[in-house]
Design a protein around this motif. Structure first.
Motif, PDB file in Angstrom:
ATOM      1  N   PHE A  19       0.826  -1.205   0.000  1.00 54.01           N
ATOM      2  CA  PHE A  19       0.000   0.000   0.000  1.00 54.01           C
ATOM      3  C   PHE A  19       0.866   1.264   0.000  1.00 54.01           C
ATOM      4  CE2 PHE A  19      -2.247   3.337   2.354  1.00 54.01           C
ATOM      5  CZ  PHE A  19      -3.418   3.451   1.607  1.00 54.01           C
ATOM      6  N   LEU A  20       1.905   1.272   0.823  1.00 52.49           N
ATOM      7  CA  LEU A  20       2.752   2.462   0.944  1.00 52.49           C
ATOM      8  C   LEU A  20       3.503   2.786  -0.336  1.00 52.49           C
ATOM      9  CD1 LEU A  20       4.210   1.946   4.542  1.00 52.49           C
ATOM     10  CD2 LEU A  20       2.537   3.662   3.826  1.00 52.49           C
ATOM     11  N   LYS A  21       3.761   1.760  -1.147  1.00 57.13           N
ATOM     12  CA  LYS A  21       4.460   1.994  -2.418  1.00 57.13           C
ATOM     13  C   LYS A  21       3.686   2.960  -3.305  1.00 57.13           C
ATOM     14  CE  LYS A  21       7.158  -2.281  -2.943  1.00 57.13           C
ATOM     15  NZ  LYS A  21       7.346  -3.508  -3.757  1.00 57.13           N
ATOM     16  N   LYS A  22       2.347   2.939  -3.184  1.00 56.74           N
ATOM     17  CA  LYS A  22       1.510   3.839  -3.981  1.00 56.74           C
ATOM     18  C   LYS A  22       1.831   5.300  -3.690  1.00 56.74           C
ATOM     19  CE  LYS A  22      -2.834   3.193  -3.957  1.00 56.74           C
ATOM     20  NZ  LYS A  22      -4.213   2.977  -3.451  1.00 56.74           N
ATOM     21  N   TYR A  23       2.322   5.531  -2.475  1.00 54.62           N
ATOM     22  CA  TYR A  23       2.604   6.896  -2.043  1.00 54.62           C
ATOM     23  C   TYR A  23       4.105   7.170  -1.952  1.00 54.62           C
ATOM     24  CZ  TYR A  23      -2.362   7.114  -1.061  1.00 54.62           C
ATOM     25  OH  TYR A  23      -3.733   7.088  -1.190  1.00 54.62           O
ATOM     26  N   GLY A  24       4.902   6.266  -2.533  1.00 48.25           N
ATOM     27  CA  GLY A  24       6.348   6.456  -2.548  1.00 48.25           C
ATOM     28  C   GLY A  24       6.992   6.366  -1.182  1.00 48.25           C
ATOM     29  N   LYS A  25       6.392   5.559  -0.273  1.00 48.15           N
ATOM     30  CA  LYS A  25       6.900   5.434   1.090  1.00 48.15           C
ATOM     31  C   LYS A  25       7.458   4.030   1.320  1.00 48.15           C
ATOM     32  CE  LYS A  25       5.035   9.493   2.076  1.00 48.15           C
ATOM     33  NZ  LYS A  25       5.823  10.717   2.400  1.00 48.15           N
ATOM     34  N   ASP A  26       8.491   3.959   2.162  1.00 50.03           N
ATOM     35  CA  ASP A  26       9.073   2.670   2.542  1.00 50.03           C
ATOM     36  C   ASP A  26       8.607   2.279   3.938  1.00 50.03           C
ATOM     37  OD1 ASP A  26      10.577   2.367   0.179  1.00 50.03           O
ATOM     38  OD2 ASP A  26      12.146   3.690   0.972  1.00 50.03           O
ATOM     39  N   LEU A  27       8.256   1.018   4.089  1.00 57.71           N
ATOM     40  CA  LEU A  27       7.764   0.535   5.373  1.00 57.71           C
ATOM     41  C   LEU A  27       8.860   0.520   6.428  1.00 57.71           C
ATOM     42  CD1 LEU A  27       5.217  -2.147   6.072  1.00 57.71           C
ATOM     43  CD2 LEU A  27       7.472  -2.566   7.006  1.00 57.71           C
ATOM     44  N   ASP A  28       8.541   0.981   7.634  1.00 58.62           N
ATOM     45  CA  ASP A  28       9.447   0.954   8.778  1.00 58.62           C
ATOM     46  C   ASP A  28       9.067  -0.245   9.644  1.00 58.62           C
ATOM     47  OD1 ASP A  28      10.576   1.357  11.396  1.00 58.62           O
ATOM     48  OD2 ASP A  28      10.896   3.469  10.898  1.00 58.62           O
ATOM     49  N   VAL A  29       9.865  -1.312   9.596  1.00 63.47           N
ATOM     50  CA  VAL A  29       9.536  -2.560  10.269  1.00 63.47           C
ATOM     51  C   VAL A  29       9.377  -2.371  11.780  1.00 63.47           C
ATOM     52  CG1 VAL A  29      10.321  -4.897  10.794  1.00 63.47           C
ATOM     53  CG2 VAL A  29      10.648  -3.965   8.498  1.00 63.47           C
ATOM     54  N   GLU A  30      10.273  -1.614  12.401  1.00 60.03           N
ATOM     55  CA  GLU A  30      10.206  -1.428  13.859  1.00 60.03           C
ATOM     56  C   GLU A  30       8.906  -0.745  14.273  1.00 60.03           C
ATOM     57  OE1 GLU A  30      13.595   0.466  15.520  1.00 60.03           O
ATOM     58  OE2 GLU A  30      15.009  -1.082  14.876  1.00 60.03           O
ATOM     59  N   LYS A  31       8.495   0.250  13.521  1.00 60.13           N
ATOM     60  CA  LYS A  31       7.246   0.939  13.859  1.00 60.13           C
ATOM     61  C   LYS A  31       6.049   0.011  13.710  1.00 60.13           C
ATOM     62  CE  LYS A  31       8.672   5.688  12.839  1.00 60.13           C
ATOM     63  NZ  LYS A  31       8.470   6.891  11.983  1.00 60.13           N
ATOM     64  N   GLU A  33       6.055  -3.306  13.972  1.00 60.84           N
ATOM     65  CA  GLU A  33       6.072  -4.302  15.038  1.00 60.84           C
ATOM     66  C   GLU A  33       5.477  -3.733  16.315  1.00 60.84           C
ATOM     67  OE1 GLU A  33      10.054  -5.745  15.465  1.00 60.84           O
ATOM     68  OE2 GLU A  33       9.958  -7.004  13.666  1.00 60.84           O
ATOM     69  N   ALA A  34       5.730  -2.447  16.569  1.00 66.26           N
ATOM     70  CA  ALA A  34       5.203  -1.802  17.773  1.00 66.26           C
ATOM     71  C   ALA A  34       3.689  -1.624  17.701  1.00 66.26           C
ATOM     72  CB  ALA A  34       5.871  -0.448  17.976  1.00 66.26           C
ATOM     73  N   ARG A  35       3.140  -1.654  16.484  1.00 65.25           N
ATOM     74  CA  ARG A  35       1.700  -1.439  16.315  1.00 65.25           C
ATOM     75  C   ARG A  35       0.886  -2.734  16.360  1.00 65.25           C
ATOM     76  NH1 ARG A  35       2.441   3.711  13.442  1.00 65.25           N
ATOM     77  NH2 ARG A  35       3.640   2.768  11.751  1.00 65.25           N
ATOM     78  N   LEU A  36       1.546  -3.873  16.357  1.00 65.85           N
ATOM     79  CA  LEU A  36       0.842  -5.148  16.274  1.00 65.85           C
ATOM     80  C   LEU A  36      -0.169  -5.320  17.409  1.00 65.85           C
ATOM     81  CD1 LEU A  36       3.716  -7.599  15.259  1.00 65.85           C
ATOM     82  CD2 LEU A  36       1.935  -6.640  13.805  1.00 65.85           C
ATOM     83  N   GLU A 157      -2.598 -15.540  24.076  1.00 62.36           N
ATOM     84  CA  GLU A 157      -2.405 -14.302  23.322  1.00 62.36           C
ATOM     85  C   GLU A 157      -1.105 -14.326  22.526  1.00 62.36           C
ATOM     86  OE1 GLU A 157      -3.109 -11.451  22.193  1.00 62.36           O
ATOM     87  OE2 GLU A 157      -5.078 -10.952  22.998  1.00 62.36           O
ATOM     88  N   ASP A 158      -1.105 -13.587  21.422  1.00 60.94           N
ATOM     89  CA  ASP A 158       0.123 -13.476  20.635  1.00 60.94           C
ATOM     90  C   ASP A 158       0.631 -12.039  20.551  1.00 60.94           C
ATOM     91  OD1 ASP A 158      -1.861 -12.476  19.033  1.00 60.94           O
ATOM     92  OD2 ASP A 158      -1.231 -13.511  17.212  1.00 60.94           O
ATOM     93  N   SER A 159      -0.103 -11.075  21.120  1.00 62.50           N
ATOM     94  CA  SER A 159       0.322  -9.676  21.060  1.00 62.50           C
ATOM     95  C   SER A 159       0.603  -9.127  22.452  1.00 62.50           C
ATOM     96  CB  SER A 159      -0.757  -8.817  20.383  1.00 62.50           C
ATOM     97  OG  SER A 159      -1.888  -8.672  21.229  1.00 62.50           O
ATOM     98  N   LEU A 160       1.470  -8.126  22.514  1.00 63.27           N
ATOM     99  CA  LEU A 160       1.800  -7.499  23.788  1.00 63.27           C
ATOM    100  C   LEU A 160       0.597  -6.786  24.386  1.00 63.27           C
ATOM    101  CD1 LEU A 160       5.322  -6.083  22.906  1.00 63.27           C
ATOM    102  CD2 LEU A 160       4.836  -7.737  24.708  1.00 63.27           C
ATOM    103  N   HIS A 180       9.365 -13.306  17.390  1.00 68.26           N
ATOM    104  CA  HIS A 180      10.348 -13.786  18.362  1.00 68.26           C
ATOM    105  C   HIS A 180      11.343 -12.706  18.773  1.00 68.26           C
ATOM    106  CE1 HIS A 180       8.931 -17.814  18.637  1.00 68.26           C
ATOM    107  NE2 HIS A 180       9.056 -18.042  17.349  1.00 68.26           N
ATOM    108  N   SER A 181      11.490 -11.675  17.943  1.00 75.81           N
ATOM    109  CA  SER A 181      12.392 -10.589  18.313  1.00 75.81           C
ATOM    110  C   SER A 181      11.876  -9.829  19.530  1.00 75.81           C
ATOM    111  CB  SER A 181      12.558  -9.617  17.137  1.00 75.81           C
ATOM    112  OG  SER A 181      11.304  -9.065  16.764  1.00 75.81           O
ATOM    113  N   GLN A 182      10.584  -9.991  19.851  1.00 78.40           N
ATOM    114  CA  GLN A 182      10.000  -9.289  20.991  1.00 78.40           C
ATOM    115  C   GLN A 182       9.666 -10.224  22.147  1.00 78.40           C
ATOM    116  OE1 GLN A 182       6.611  -6.925  19.868  1.00 78.40           O
ATOM    117  NE2 GLN A 182       7.725  -5.742  18.343  1.00 78.40           N
ATOM    118  N   ALA A 183      10.074 -11.482  22.052  1.00 75.11           N
ATOM    119  CA  ALA A 183       9.683 -12.478  23.046  1.00 75.11           C
ATOM    120  C   ALA A 183      10.069 -12.067  24.467  1.00 75.11           C
ATOM    121  CB  ALA A 183      10.292 -13.833  22.706  1.00 75.11           C
TER     122      ALA A 183
END
Length: 359
Positions: A19-31, A33-36, A157-160, A180-183
């Motif tokens: 979706f972000l590619k449509k707007y010329g944006k690159d996804l920020d993985v860390e952000k 993951e924090a939203r999950l 549960e699987d989310s924080l 697992h990076s947030q385990a």
């Protein structure tokens, strides 16, 4: 009371990236993951702000929802989820599904999972309570609707945010981290598992599973493609590294962790019995999945990036270590199990008929 969701975290990130590619944006993985696990509207507001999207929340929802809806039919249950739901439902144990998703979306998602809707006594969406997770509202309301005291409920549960909500509701919590990076951040849970195949109902006063066949557990087949290469030796066992192709990597949940067995096909050769170790290397400061396998009863030749097809059909145990500890006992279990009809019939799976050299 239990709560599950189908494996959608990777799909969610994949949709947003596209979706972000449509707007010329690159996804920020860390952000991301924090939203999950957060409410859709809450996530939408922060996504619009973080990426500077020229959209209102309603416009964002209207544009991105078709991407999600298109992928819901392909979403699969997390390993062990379907097994546990059927086990407890058969025993008449009340189950609730409580998710921050909008209720109508929950109904659509679970319609693609056989018998799920009929298995849950209560189904609640985040739009049916005043506050979504990490507020305890949704879990307290689920307990009220089931007529059960919150302190007698068990939440998976699987989310924080979900773990925080369940603990705030005064419930016991088993966490199966989606990443697992947030385990290490799930320590407030009563128990932390790598996947639901490790769950033992008898530890919580529930009837034990009775579906093991000798020392192997039949699972829903997992098909993956990749490239095999020499992985050296471990305690006298010849190992192969497996690097996944793009499609397999995107669809394999983080919760596929542990010692498994299945059928492997190298190029156009015959089908081999295989023991496969799915682990995670956390030592370098980054979280990297590791997949190592050995061909049972065969002298594994040294390989260099040879295409391989792999059909995982059974589970043996959790790992003693994070990366690999394939033992002779694991190989014996796999070899014996794969001679039983409950597993041998997988040899005719059409997925193994395709050429492993195809990309």
């Amino acid at each position: 009371m239990q709560k599950w969701k189908v494996e959608q975290e990777k799909a969610t990130v994949g949709v947003l990236k596209e979706f972000l590619k449509k707007y010329g944006k690159d996804l920020d993985v860390e952000k991301e993951e924090a939203r999950l696990g957060k409410m859709f509207r809450e996530s939408a507001i922060s996504i619009i702000e973080d990426y500077g999207l020229p959209l209102t929340v309603d416009e964002y929802a209207a544009e991105i929802m078709p991407f999600y809806i298109e992928r819901w039919p392909q979403a699969k249950a997390l390993p062990g989820a379907d097994r546990l739901i059927k086990h407890l439902h058969k025993l008449g144990i009340p189950l609730a599904l409580a998710s921050n998703s909008v209720r109508k979306n929950i109904d659509t998602k679970i319609s693609y999972q056989q018998d799920w809707k009929a298995s849950f006594t209560v189904i609640l969406g985040g739009d049916e309570v005043e506050h979504g997770k990490p507020s305890p509202d949704i879990f307290l309301e689920a307990a009220r609707k089931m007529g059960i005291n919150a302190s007698h409920c068990l939440v998976i549960e699987d989310s924080l945010v979900g773990v925080a909500a369940a603990k705030a509701a005064g419930m016991k919590v088993v966490a199966v981290p989606s990443l697992h990076s947030q385990a290490h951040r799930y320590s407030i849970a009563d128990y932390v598992l790598h996947n639901l195949l490790e769950f033992q109902p008898e530890l919580f006063g529930l009837p034990a599973f009775e579906d093991w066949v000798q020392d192997g557990l039949p699972i829903e087949p997992v098909f993956i493609k990749g490239l095999a290469s020499d992985g050296g030796e471990y305690k006298g066992t010849t190992l192969l590294n497996l690097s996944l192709d793009k499609d397999s990597s995107a669809s394999l949940p983080d919760q596929v962790w542990g010692m498994y067995f299945g059928l492997a096909k190298l190029e156009m050769n015959k089908i081999f019995k295989a023991v496969v170790s799915f682990g995670w290397d956390l030592s370098s400061g980054t979280t990297k999945q590791t997949i190592l396998l050995t061909l049972v009863g065969e002298s594994n030749e040294k390989l260099f990036q040879e295409p391989l097809l792999l059909l995982i059909v059974g589970y043996i145990r959790k790992l003693k270590y994070e990366v690999v500890d394939i033992t002779e006992e694991d190989m014996n279990i796999a070899e014996a199990a794969l001679d039983l009809f409950i597993f041998t019939h997988h040899k005719s799976n059409p997925l193994l008929e395709e050429s492993s050299s195809e990309e």
